[in-house]
Structure formats: structure tokens, C-alpha cells
Design a protein around this motif. Structure first.
Motif, PDB file in Angstrom:
ATOM      1  N   ALA A   1       4.067  -5.349  -6.708  1.00 25.22           N
ATOM      2  CA  ALA A   1       2.868  -5.500  -7.538  1.00 25.22           C
ATOM      3  C   ALA A   1       3.000  -6.767  -8.375  1.00 25.22           C
ATOM      4  O   ALA A   1       4.104  -7.297  -8.560  1.00 25.22           O
ATOM      5  CB  ALA A   1       2.666  -4.284  -8.434  1.00 25.22           C
ATOM      6  N   ARG A   2       1.853  -7.223  -8.857  1.00 20.16           N
ATOM      7  CA  ARG A   2       1.809  -8.365  -9.774  1.00 20.16           C
ATOM      8  C   ARG A   2       0.974  -8.017 -10.993  1.00 20.16           C
ATOM      9  O   ARG A   2       0.060  -7.197 -10.913  1.00 20.16           O
ATOM     10  CB  ARG A   2       1.193  -9.589  -9.085  1.00 20.16           C
ATOM     11  N   ARG A   3       1.315  -8.681 -12.104  1.00 23.02           N
ATOM     12  CA  ARG A   3       0.518  -8.551 -13.326  1.00 23.02           C
ATOM     13  C   ARG A   3      -0.008  -9.931 -13.707  1.00 23.02           C
ATOM     14  O   ARG A   3       0.757 -10.852 -14.009  1.00 23.02           O
ATOM     15  CB  ARG A   3       1.362  -7.974 -14.463  1.00 23.02           C
ATOM     16  N   TRP A   4      -1.337 -10.079 -13.664  1.00 19.78           N
ATOM     17  CA  TRP A   4      -1.975 -11.333 -14.019  1.00 19.78           C
ATOM     18  C   TRP A   4      -2.385 -11.323 -15.483  1.00 19.78           C
ATOM     19  O   TRP A   4      -2.751 -10.275 -16.018  1.00 19.78           O
ATOM     20  CB  TRP A   4      -3.215 -11.564 -13.154  1.00 19.78           C
ATOM     21  N   PRO A   5      -2.371 -12.491 -16.152  1.00 21.92           N
ATOM     22  CA  PRO A   5      -2.811 -12.533 -17.554  1.00 21.92           C
ATOM     23  C   PRO A   5      -4.307 -12.261 -17.647  1.00 21.92           C
ATOM     24  O   PRO A   5      -5.084 -12.549 -16.745  1.00 21.92           O
ATOM     25  CB  PRO A   5      -2.475 -13.958 -17.988  1.00 21.92           C
TER      26      PRO A   5
ATOM     27  N   ASP B   1       0.822  -1.201   0.000  1.00 24.89           N
ATOM     28  CA  ASP B   1       0.000   0.000   0.000  1.00 24.89           C
ATOM     29  C   ASP B   1       0.865   1.263   0.000  1.00 24.89           C
ATOM     30  O   ASP B   1       2.019   1.245   0.449  1.00 24.89           O
ATOM     31  CB  ASP B   1      -0.931   0.018   1.209  1.00 24.89           C
ATOM     32  N   LEU B   2       0.284   2.355  -0.477  1.00 23.18           N
ATOM     33  CA  LEU B   2       0.993   3.624  -0.487  1.00 23.18           C
ATOM     34  C   LEU B   2       1.464   4.004   0.919  1.00 23.18           C
ATOM     35  O   LEU B   2       0.728   3.857   1.900  1.00 23.18           O
ATOM     36  CB  LEU B   2       0.087   4.734  -1.023  1.00 23.18           C
ATOM     37  N   GLY B   3       2.704   4.476   0.988  1.00 20.29           N
ATOM     38  CA  GLY B   3       3.282   4.874   2.262  1.00 20.29           C
ATOM     39  C   GLY B   3       3.964   3.753   3.021  1.00 20.29           C
ATOM     40  O   GLY B   3       4.632   4.010   4.026  1.00 20.29           O
ATOM     41  N   ASP B   4       3.807   2.503   2.558  1.00 21.41           N
ATOM     42  CA  ASP B   4       4.431   1.368   3.250  1.00 21.41           C
ATOM     43  C   ASP B   4       5.915   1.288   2.907  1.00 21.41           C
ATOM     44  O   ASP B   4       6.322   1.577   1.772  1.00 21.41           O
ATOM     45  CB  ASP B   4       3.765   0.057   2.852  1.00 21.41           C
TER      46      ASP B   4
ATOM     47  N   ARG C   1      15.140  -0.881  -4.985  1.00 20.23           N
ATOM     48  CA  ARG C   1      15.881  -0.233  -3.897  1.00 20.23           C
ATOM     49  C   ARG C   1      15.001  -0.204  -2.664  1.00 20.23           C
ATOM     50  O   ARG C   1      13.796  -0.433  -2.726  1.00 20.23           O
ATOM     51  CB  ARG C   1      16.298   1.182  -4.282  1.00 20.23           C
ATOM     52  N   ASP C   2      15.630   0.032  -1.519  1.00 13.42           N
ATOM     53  CA  ASP C   2      14.899   0.228  -0.273  1.00 13.42           C
ATOM     54  C   ASP C   2      14.200   1.589  -0.314  1.00 13.42           C
ATOM     55  O   ASP C   2      14.687   2.538  -0.929  1.00 13.42           O
ATOM     56  CB  ASP C   2      15.851   0.211   0.932  1.00 13.42           C
ATOM     57  N   GLY C   3      13.069   1.697   0.379  1.00  8.66           N
ATOM     58  CA  GLY C   3      12.404   2.992   0.458  1.00  8.66           C
ATOM     59  C   GLY C   3      10.964   2.872   0.893  1.00  8.66           C
ATOM     60  O   GLY C   3      10.590   1.973   1.656  1.00  8.66           O
ATOM     61  N   ILE C   4      10.143   3.790   0.376  1.00  6.02           N
ATOM     62  CA  ILE C   4       8.718   3.867   0.688  1.00  6.02           C
ATOM     63  C   ILE C   4       7.958   3.916  -0.631  1.00  6.02           C
ATOM     64  O   ILE C   4       8.360   4.620  -1.563  1.00  6.02           O
ATOM     65  CB  ILE C   4       8.407   5.126   1.525  1.00  6.02           C
TER      66      ILE C   4
END
Length: 330
Positions: A284-288, A272-275, A303-306
Motif C-alpha cells: 500500500a501507499r499513503r499519499w499526502p 488485492d485481497l487474497g494475492d 513477511r511472505d504470505g497472503i
């Protein structure tokens, strides 16, 4: 030099509160001698700095237009030292259509600078800002959010610039805006950007990304309203105390902050945003779309981050931005 065809219906340099339009002649099927009427307000009181405030550079981003429309009816000339130029809907045709780009010429205002006085409607608007409004300004605030295709944590931003004196001035204005997140970023595509036009003139610029999804929220609108007043106080146009709350300082130093899709599919957010994320985490994933029994494609943080931005619609296409990682300042 070719004269720009846009004319203001109000004075741009007189004391008082003036509400009117930038009138751009535009002949079309339903109006042979028609015009595009871009709303503008100029509030001036004596000598002092000039702030140029713009929203809807992209027409499906609403925090700026909301905050600036309110400012046009609440800000009084006697409160001002200097001048405030307010254009709530910069790319007015796109704003009326609720689209990122202009429905007239498909022009992306934020990729159309310096514009052309004899070009498309979008290029003419850009040229008017480049040659008329920007030279008047000392500081510019340009509101953005993610529109219909991205969502962001609410942040104010400045760019990493070669001119370190200007960069520091922009950073101080960003700190005054005081969004929940404050981001210094290296722009991946700055050719034709309004931001670049402002900075190339040596003007202070604050920009934002305050949400997304093609709408705004009570929280994101409040951030915009507080931020613009804080900036006007910071540059001496308004008197009073700035409202300063805690902000998380981030930077986006390189291309490793960005992830892009290489195919079409269905988007699944894994963070989620901010995590916080670590390098290698699946964000994220992309499903067919067209078959079952096939594993998804995972997108890993580089990279590490938010997580500060993510793709918004449920479907994603090749080339779409999947996610953006911000890095905590040290």
C-alpha cells in the motif's frame, strides 16, 4: 453480587421455538421508563449441547445478522437436539445506528468483557452474556467482518491458546465452519474481548471475518449461512451432512503480520485481497493530502504470505491498520 437488570421476555430453557427480547431498562430523554429491546430466539428440543450464536458484536457488520435472522425463521425445534440461542444483533444500539460502537455510551462490545451489572448499557449487556448466557453454552459462534473501515478475505478463525486441548477443539469447529480461508491467529489486543471471555470459560469458539466495507455480499452471506449450519451439525445439534469445500489454511503468528499507518493521507492499495506477497513488497501507499509534488510513503510487507485484510476507506489516519498478511500453514 449485584443482579443484572436485563430480563428475557421468553424462556431460555423450555422446548419449542421462542422469539422475544432481552429487555434492558434504559431511561433517556425520549422515554423516561424506556428499555433497549435486544431480539433473541431460543430453539430447544430435549437434552443436548447448547450453541450460542451472535452477530453485530460491532454494529456495522452484517453477515452475522443476516444469516442468524434467516436461521430464526428456518430452524425448527424438531430438527434440533439440544438448544440454539440466537442473538442476531449482539450490540443492538450499535446495530441500529450502523456504527462499530454504541451511540449511547461509545462502548465497543468486543472490548467490554466481563462487563458490569451497574455499568453503561454496553457493560450491562456484556455482563449478562458473561454471567447468564455463556455459562449455558457449549460452543459459541460470533460473526464478524471488517465493518466500514476494513475489508477481509472471507475466513473463519480461532486463536492460538495456552490450552492446547481447547485450541484443538476450536480448530475442529473452525474446520467445520469451512470458510474459503481458515486462520489461526495470535490476537494483538485480547483484553476485554468476548472471544477471551468464551475461551477463559473453556468453551469452544469460532469467529469470522467475512468481508467488510460496511455491507455484505451474496457470497459472504452464503458463507455465513453455510458455516453456521455446518457448526450445528459438527456439534450434534443438527443432523445431516456438512457441506465441505476447499479452504486455505493460514496462520497469523506474530506482530509482523500487521502494518499500521504513522500519519494521515490518501490510501492506495498496491495488492488485492487474497494475492500472494513476498517480504519487502509494497502492499500500500499513503499519499499526502495537502500538497502535490511529494512522493508517497510505501508500506512494505514484513513477511511472505497472503494479503488477508486491508484498510477500506480512501483516506487513512495515523494509527489505522494498513494491511494484514496471513502465512500459509506448513
Amino acid at each position: 453480587m449485584i443482579k443484572n437488570p436485563i430480563t428475557p421476555t421468553i424462556p431460555l430453557d423450555q422446548d419449542g421455538e421462542h422469539h422475544g427480547f432481552l429487555r434492558l431498562p434504559y431511561s433517556r430523554d425520549d422515554s423516561a421508563w424506556g428499555s433497549i429491546m435486544i431480539p433473541i430466539t431460543v430453539i430447544q428440543n430435549g437434552p443436548g449441547p447448547t450453541a450460542l450464536l451472535t452477530g453485530a458484536n460491532h454494529g456495522d457488520e452484517y453477515e452475522g445478522p443476516i444469516a442468524l435472522q434467516e436461521l430464526t425463521v428456518t430452524l425448527k425445534a424438531e430438527e434440533v437436539t439440544g438448544r440454539v440461542i440466537i442473538v442476531p444483533a449482539f450490540n443492538y444500539p450499535a446495530f441500529r445506528a450502523g456504527t462499530r460502537t454504541s451511540p449511547i455510551d461509545k462502548g465497543n462490545m468486543n472490548r467490554s468483557f466481563p462487563g458490569r451489572p451497574d455499568g453503561t448499557p454496553t457493560e450491562k449487556i456484556a455482563d449478562y452474556f458473561q454471567r447468564v448466557l455463556l455459562p449455558m453454552a457449549d460452543i459459541a459462534v460470533d460473526f464478524h467482518s471488517g465493518g466500514k473501515t476494513l475489508d477481509f478475505v472471507p475466513f473463519a478463525a480461532v486463536h492460538i491458546l495456552d490450552d492446547k486441548v481447547l485450541e484443538a477443539d476450536c480448530a475442529r469447529a473452525m474446520q467445520a465452519f469451512n470458510a474459503p480461508f481458515s486462520v489461526q491467529l495470535l490476537e494483538i489486543d485480547n483484553v476485554g474481548m468476548y472471544d477471551t471471555a468464551v475461551e477463559d470459560m473453556g468453551k469452544v469458539l469460532v469467529t469470522t471475518e467475512l468481508g467488510g466495507g460496511g455491507t455484505s455480499t451474496a457470497r459472504s452471506n452464503a458463507i455465513a449461512k453455510k458455516g453456521v449450519r455446518n457448526v450445528l451439525i459438527h456439534c450434534g445439534i443438527l443432523q445431516g451432512e456438512m457441506q465441505i469445500d476447499e479452504t486455505v489454511k493460514l496462520t497469523m503468528p506474530d506482530d509482523d503480520c500487521y502494518l499500521f499507518s504513522e500519519d494521515d493521507g490518501m490510501y492506495e492499495a498496491m495488492v488485492d485481497l487474497g494475492d500472494p506477497v513476498n517480504k519487502g513488497d509494497v502492499v500500500a501507499r499513503r499519499w499526502p493530502l495537502d500538497r502535490t509534488g511529494q512522493l508517497p510513503v510505501d508500506y512494505h510487507a514484513r513477511r511472505d504470505g497472503i494479503l488477508i485484510s486491508r484498510h477500506h476507506p480512501g483516506l487513512i489516519k495515523a494509527g489505522d491498520c494498513v494491511a494484514v498478511i496471513g502465512v500459509a500453514e506448513r
